[in-house]
Write an enzyme that holds these catalytic residues in place. Structure first.
Site, PDB file in Angstrom:
ATOM      1  N   CYS A 132      97.443  35.013 -30.492  1.00 59.64           N
ATOM      2  CA  CYS A 132      97.479  35.601 -29.151  1.00 59.64           C
ATOM      3  C   CYS A 132      97.325  37.124 -29.225  1.00 59.64           C
ATOM      4  O   CYS A 132      96.704  37.641 -30.168  1.00 59.64           O
ATOM      5  CB  CYS A 132      98.746  35.190 -28.388  1.00 59.64           C
ATOM      6  SG  CYS A 132      98.592  35.462 -26.596  1.00 59.64           S
ATOM      7  N   ASP A 201     107.769  36.365 -26.506  1.00 60.55           N
ATOM      8  CA  ASP A 201     108.052  36.504 -25.074  1.00 60.55           C
ATOM      9  C   ASP A 201     109.551  36.473 -24.829  1.00 60.55           C
ATOM     10  O   ASP A 201     110.040  37.093 -23.883  1.00 60.55           O
ATOM     11  CB  ASP A 201     107.329  35.412 -24.290  1.00 60.55           C
ATOM     12  CG  ASP A 201     105.822  35.628 -24.387  1.00 60.55           C
ATOM     13  OD1 ASP A 201     105.247  35.234 -25.424  1.00 60.55           O
ATOM     14  OD2 ASP A 201     105.240  36.236 -23.478  1.00 60.55           O
TER      15      ASP A 201
HETATM   16  P1  RI2 Z   1     103.866  42.041 -26.234  1.00 60.36           P
HETATM   17  C1  RI2 Z   1     102.164  37.219 -24.591  1.00 60.36           C
HETATM   18  O1  RI2 Z   1     102.303  36.259 -23.559  1.00 60.36           O
HETATM   19  C2  RI2 Z   1     101.990  36.606 -25.966  1.00 60.36           C
HETATM   20  O2  RI2 Z   1     102.677  35.384 -26.131  1.00 60.36           O
HETATM   21  C3  RI2 Z   1     102.529  37.705 -26.838  1.00 60.36           C
HETATM   22  O3  RI2 Z   1     102.874  37.287 -28.139  1.00 60.36           O
HETATM   23  C4  RI2 Z   1     103.748  38.138 -26.025  1.00 60.36           C
HETATM   24  O4  RI2 Z   1     103.306  38.078 -24.659  1.00 60.36           O
HETATM   25  C5  RI2 Z   1     104.314  39.482 -26.341  1.00 60.36           C
HETATM   26  O5  RI2 Z   1     103.437  40.524 -26.001  1.00 60.36           O
HETATM   27  P2  RI2 Z   1     101.237  36.188 -22.319  1.00 60.36           P
HETATM   28  O6  RI2 Z   1     101.716  37.168 -21.280  1.00 60.36           O
HETATM   29  O7  RI2 Z   1     105.062  42.318 -25.389  1.00 60.36           O
HETATM   30  O8  RI2 Z   1      99.879  36.534 -22.868  1.00 60.36           O
HETATM   31  O9  RI2 Z   1     104.179  42.219 -27.689  1.00 60.36           O
HETATM   32  O10 RI2 Z   1     101.296  34.757 -21.828  1.00 60.36           O
HETATM   33  O11 RI2 Z   1     102.649  42.845 -25.816  1.00 60.36           O
END
Ligand code: RI2
Length: 319
Positions: A132, A201
């Site tokens: 991701c 998350d």
């Molecule tokens: P940062 C994202 O979720 C991903 O799962 C990623 O690992 C997590 O947020 C943390 O992101 P989504 O919003 O806070 O893409 O490290 O569903 O940027």
């Protein structure tokens, strides 16, 4: 019946963008939510302190209801609302805008500190495998590059929304050599990987890591191949409710993200499920890297108690 309160168009727009994932990533969501509350406060024309507080609570509820899994969102809102104080509207307004600004600057600082700590785990010439797109995880790579280390990356595409493409783009902007692979190829490429590096998350009190769907399978495979799994997560990702036995709700997203209408029509009647996140048990995680240091997952509860221990009772956005 509850009264209707004016929600500022900026708050409405930010809420819609979070729900549609135009604004995404746990830290980015938290930052945008705090900023939206500051706009709500700055532009409120409430004529009494009670009315002002009620408006801020209504705006907070609108934001908090958008996505259920990333705890950075309610944590950000709690931070801003707890800073709301004053006996008149002017003071209340200033306290909210100050509190939001303070939150946003702490967020930036925390990510920078976390990056420097995470970078210490990476050696010159290492290859990381990502899943991701996580700004916390990438801050570790950025800091390692600043320390003069050479880092390469194997980037998982990350179905269904292919957020690995965002990671690939960011890494290329940092001049990191990138190999993009489909999710199913991950195990094969673990043999060329020194660290699995992911974000989170939410982090539960037992050290479980809630992250983008596919993280748990990757972590199990990494353990089998002997590749350490490093989770980069600011303490903003710690989920206080899990200290009292609550579980983290996993967001189920639209099936169309997995299968378009036309393809679905062609296949015929079927059920499509699209969970956005999964839970990686602590035994598959080597280290949780925060701005306060790195921790074995089983020990994060101590820091969680220190940070959230005194927060009991209802949520500040409840009426
Ligand atoms: P940062 C994202 O979720 C991903 O799962 C990623 O690992 C997590 O947020 C943390 O992101 P989504 O919003 O806070 O893409 O490290 O569903 O940027």
């Amino acid at each position: 019946m509850s009264e209707h309160f004016e929600i500022h168009p900026t708050v409405e727009a930010v809420a819609e963008d979070i729900a549609s994932m135009e604004i995404r990533g746990a830290a980015t969501i938290a930052d945008a939510a705090a900023d939206a509350l500051a706009v709500q406060a700055a532009e409120s024309d409430a004529d009494s302190p009670d009315r002002f507080r009620a408006e801020l609570r209504a705006a907070s509820r609108r934001l908090v209801e958008t996505r259920p899994t990333a705890v950075s969102l309610p944590n950000a809102i709690r931070y801003v609302l707890r800073g709301m104080e004053g006996s008149d509207v002017a003071r209340l307004r200033a306290s909210v805008t100050d509190s939001a600004a303070e939150f946003r600057s702490e967020l930036d600082q925390a990510q920078e500190n976390l990056g420097r700590i995470g970078a210490n785990r990476l050696r010159d010439g290492d290859t990381v495998m990502t899943h991701c797109h996580s700004t916390d995880a990438l801050s570790c790579v950025e800091a390692a590059l600043d320390q003069g280390k050479e880092i390469e990356a194997i980037v998982k595409e990350t179905r269904p929304r292919k957020q690995g493409h965002i990671t690939a783009r960011w890494l290329r902007e940092m001049d990191v050599p990138v190999t993009l692979v489909v999710d199913n190829a991950a195990r094969r490429y673990l043999d060329d990987t020194d660290h699995v590096l992911v974000g989170a998350d939410s982090i539960a009190a037992d050290g479980s890591v809630i992250n983008k769907i596919g993280t748990s399978g990757l972590a199990v495979n990494a353990r089998e191949r002997g590749v350490p799994v490093m989770v980069a997560a600011q303490t903003l990702k710690f989920h206080p409710d899990t200290m009292t036995g609550h579980t983290v709700e996993i967001e189920m997203r639209d099936e169309r993200e997995v299968l378009g209408a036309e393809a679905a029509e062609e296949i015929g009647d079927l059920t499509v499920e699209n969970p956005a996140f999964d839970v990686t048990p602590p035994r598959y995680v080597d280290a949780i890297v925060t701005e306060r240091g790195q921790f074995p997952p089983e020990s994060v509860v101590t820091l969680m108690r220190e940070l959230f221990g005194d927060q009991h009772g209802g949520e500040p956005w409840e009426e």
